[in-house]
Design a protein around this motif. Sequence first.
Motif, PDB file in Angstrom:
ATOM      1  N   LYS A  20       2.133  15.245  54.869  1.00  0.00           N
ATOM      2  CA  LYS A  20       1.722  14.256  53.891  1.00  0.00           C
ATOM      3  C   LYS A  20       0.209  14.060  53.835  1.00  0.00           C
ATOM      4  N   ARG A  21      -0.452  13.974  54.994  1.00  0.00           N
ATOM      5  CA  ARG A  21      -1.873  13.633  55.022  1.00  0.00           C
ATOM      6  C   ARG A  21      -2.380  13.708  56.453  1.00  0.00           C
ATOM      7  N   THR A  72      -5.976   6.993  56.891  1.00  0.00           N
ATOM      8  CA  THR A  72      -6.261   7.701  58.127  1.00  0.00           C
ATOM      9  C   THR A  72      -6.840   6.694  59.111  1.00  0.00           C
TER      10      THR A  72
END
Length: 128
Positions: free
Chosen positions: A4-5, A55
């Motif tokens: 996903k990230r 993040t």
Amino acid sequence: MAIKRVDHIGVVVRDLEKSITFYQDVLDLKLKSRVPHTDGVIQLAFLGYNDSNETEIELIQGYSDTLPSEATIHHFAISVDDIEEEYTRIQGFEDVELIDQEIVTLPNGYRYFYIYGPEKEWIEFFQR
């Protein structure tokens, strides 16, 4: 592949409390969670700017007694939907070296495993 990230960046620190205070006071990050590792030695703290799926910065205390004078980035983590599926997929690559020989589950339910990148950098696959 269900990546996903970038989930978080892990930074090894000598003093977790001092580092949390710095990141909160100077960078205005918010402490999102603290987690003891299952090994009983390592302490983890996750910080970010808001409650979204951003993040995060992961502070890691207790990983090593021999830290250099410069900061040490321990790893970066890729968020995945199904950790077992990713573990099986990664095992299919002949030239990828696993660091963890099994998936690790932390007390808060987060699960992960590490591999080496081409320059021996640590890459974590991470499921919340």
